[in-house]
Structure formats: C-alpha cells, structure tokens
Design an enzyme around this catalytic site. Structure first.
Site, short mmCIF file in Angstrom:
data_model
loop_
_atom_site.label_atom_id
_atom_site.label_comp_id
_atom_site.label_asym_id
_atom_site.label_seq_id
_atom_site.Cartn_x
_atom_site.Cartn_y
_atom_site.Cartn_z
N ARG A 12 -11.00 -0.65 -6.63
CA ARG A 12 -10.85 0.05 -5.35
C ARG A 12 -10.81 -0.96 -4.21
O ARG A 12 -11.75 -1.74 -4.03
CB ARG A 12 -12.00 1.04 -5.16
CG ARG A 12 -11.90 1.89 -3.90
CD ARG A 12 -13.03 2.90 -3.86
NE ARG A 12 -13.19 3.49 -2.55
CZ ARG A 12 -12.49 4.53 -2.10
NH1 ARG A 12 -11.61 5.13 -2.88
NH2 ARG A 12 -12.68 5.01 -0.88
N GLU A 32 1.29 8.74 6.37
CA GLU A 32 -0.16 8.90 6.32
C GLU A 32 -0.49 10.33 6.73
O GLU A 32 -0.06 10.81 7.76
CB GLU A 32 -0.79 7.89 7.30
CG GLU A 32 -2.27 8.03 7.50
CD GLU A 32 -3.07 7.85 6.22
OE1 GLU A 32 -2.90 6.83 5.56
OE2 GLU A 32 -3.86 8.77 5.90
N ASP A 36 0.11 5.13 1.03
CA ASP A 36 0.04 6.04 2.19
C ASP A 36 0.01 5.25 3.50
O ASP A 36 -0.79 4.34 3.67
CB ASP A 36 -1.20 6.92 2.08
CG ASP A 36 -1.19 7.80 0.83
OD1 ASP A 36 -0.14 7.85 0.15
OD2 ASP A 36 -2.21 8.43 0.54
N ASP A 48 0.88 -1.16 0.00
CA ASP A 48 0.00 0.00 0.00
C ASP A 48 0.93 1.23 0.00
O ASP A 48 2.11 1.12 0.33
CB ASP A 48 -0.89 -0.05 1.24
CG ASP A 48 -1.73 1.19 1.38
OD1 ASP A 48 -2.31 1.64 0.36
OD2 ASP A 48 -1.82 1.72 2.51
N THR A 97 -2.57 1.17 -4.68
CA THR A 97 -3.10 2.28 -3.88
C THR A 97 -4.43 2.81 -4.41
O THR A 97 -4.60 2.97 -5.62
CB THR A 97 -2.02 3.41 -3.82
OG1 THR A 97 -2.54 4.54 -3.12
CG2 THR A 97 -1.57 3.86 -5.20
N ASN A 98 -5.35 3.06 -3.48
CA ASN A 98 -6.60 3.74 -3.83
C ASN A 98 -6.30 5.23 -4.00
O ASN A 98 -5.74 5.84 -3.10
CB ASN A 98 -7.63 3.60 -2.70
CG ASN A 98 -8.30 2.25 -2.66
OD1 ASN A 98 -8.10 1.42 -3.55
ND2 ASN A 98 -9.09 2.02 -1.63
N GLN A 99 -6.68 5.78 -5.12
CA GLN A 99 -6.47 7.22 -5.33
C GLN A 99 -7.78 7.87 -5.75
O GLN A 99 -7.89 8.47 -6.83
CB GLN A 99 -5.34 7.44 -6.35
CG GLN A 99 -3.97 7.04 -5.83
CD GLN A 99 -3.55 7.84 -4.60
OE1 GLN A 99 -3.90 9.01 -4.46
NE2 GLN A 99 -2.82 7.21 -3.68
MG LIG Z 1 -2.72 3.25 3.55
ZN LIG Z 2 -11.17 1.53 -9.33
#
Ligand SMILES: [Mg+2]
Ligand SMILES: [Zn+2]
Length: 163
Positions: free
Chosen positions: A105, A19, A13, A11, A53-55
């Site tokens: 996600r 974070e 962040d 991951d 990573t989720n952005q």
């Molecule tokens: Mg994280």
């Molecule tokens: Zn997505």
C-alpha cells in the site's frame, strides 16, 4: 547484466481516470481522462507504462476483484484503441484497518518493486506520476523519480520533466 527497461508508473485515480473523492466502486463511475497523446509520447520515448494503485476498497468489500478487473480491462482496451499499451496493473488490495499492514500500500514501494522485478526495469531511468504525496514517497522509496500532479491534471503538462 544491468536492467534493460525503463518505465513510467502511473497512479490510477486522478491520473488516468477522474478522481471521484474515494475508491471508484462502479464501472459507470469510471471516467477515463484524455491523456492519449501524452501517453503515446511516453510510449514512443521507450517507456513501459505500468499502473500502480491502492485499492483498499477491496479490503473494505466495496467492490470485488472481478469488478476491478472490468475497470482495468476497460482502461486497457480504451488505450489499446488509441495505440497505447498498458503493460500491467499492480494494485494493493489491502487496507490497514481491515487486513492489517502490508508492503504494497503506497506510500510503501511494494507495487513499484513488483513492476521493477517483473519487467527488468532500471528505477533510475523511471518515473512515477501520481496525484498524492504518498505516490511520490513510494516512488522515492523504490528509487524512481516521483512527479506530483494535481488530481485530473493533464499528463501533457509534465512531459518536459521526463527525458
Ligand atoms: Mg490518485
Ligand atoms: Zn497491500
């Protein structure tokens, strides 16, 4: 032919950079944590290093793909200077409230599945280090062992969980 590679997914962040409580929007708020020795160790053990990573800040318009690319270039370059190669970055640019549902996600496994397919990775020999339960869930759904850490916890503290 069985898959030939193994990977440690990371991951971003709270694992690679500090974070900040929400999506990091600006390059000047992007602080890389000192995990150089630990990542070098994983690389020396034969693992590819892949970021997942989720952005969702992209979907929200908080920053652009160009700004995100700058953060990832900084990360890649900094690690490179320490003898560490990040093989690839996988990110989800979606957010359910702005772009609807997607398959990537986290806790969905899409980002990991992309990496597994692209680099011929055996998930049963691979790991995902994250600081959120959703990271572990994404790992499990992709057949990868999830390792949950606290935000900004040094990766060196979980090296013994990785063969
Ligand atoms: Mg994280
Ligand atoms: Zn997505």
């Amino acid at each position: 032919m069985p898959a030939k590679n193994k990977a440690v997914f990371l991951d971003r962040d709270g694992v690679l950079n500090q974070e900040m409580g929400d999506y990091v929007r600006r390059l000047e708020d992007f602080h890389i944590l000192d995990n150089f020795e630990a990542l070098k160790t994983l690389q020396d053990r034969g693992y590819l290093l892949l970021v997942a990573t989720n952005q969702g800040g992209l979907a929200k318009g908080w920053y652009t793909e160009e700004e995100l690319t700058k953060m990832h270039s900084l990360l890649k370059q900094t690690y490179h200077e320490h003898g560490i190669e990040i093989t690839d970055f996988f990110y989800c640019p979606h957010h359910p409230l702005f772009t609807g549902d997607c398959d990537c996600r986290k806790p969905k496994p899409g980002l990991l599945l992309q990496g597994i397919a692209k680099y011929d990775i055996d998930p049963s020999k691979s790991y995902f280090i994250g600081d959120r339960e959703r990271d572990v869930e994404a790992g499990t759904a992709a057949g990868v062992k999830g390792i949950l850490i606290d935000s900004d916890q040094p990766i060196s503290t979980v090296l013994d969980q990785i063969k």
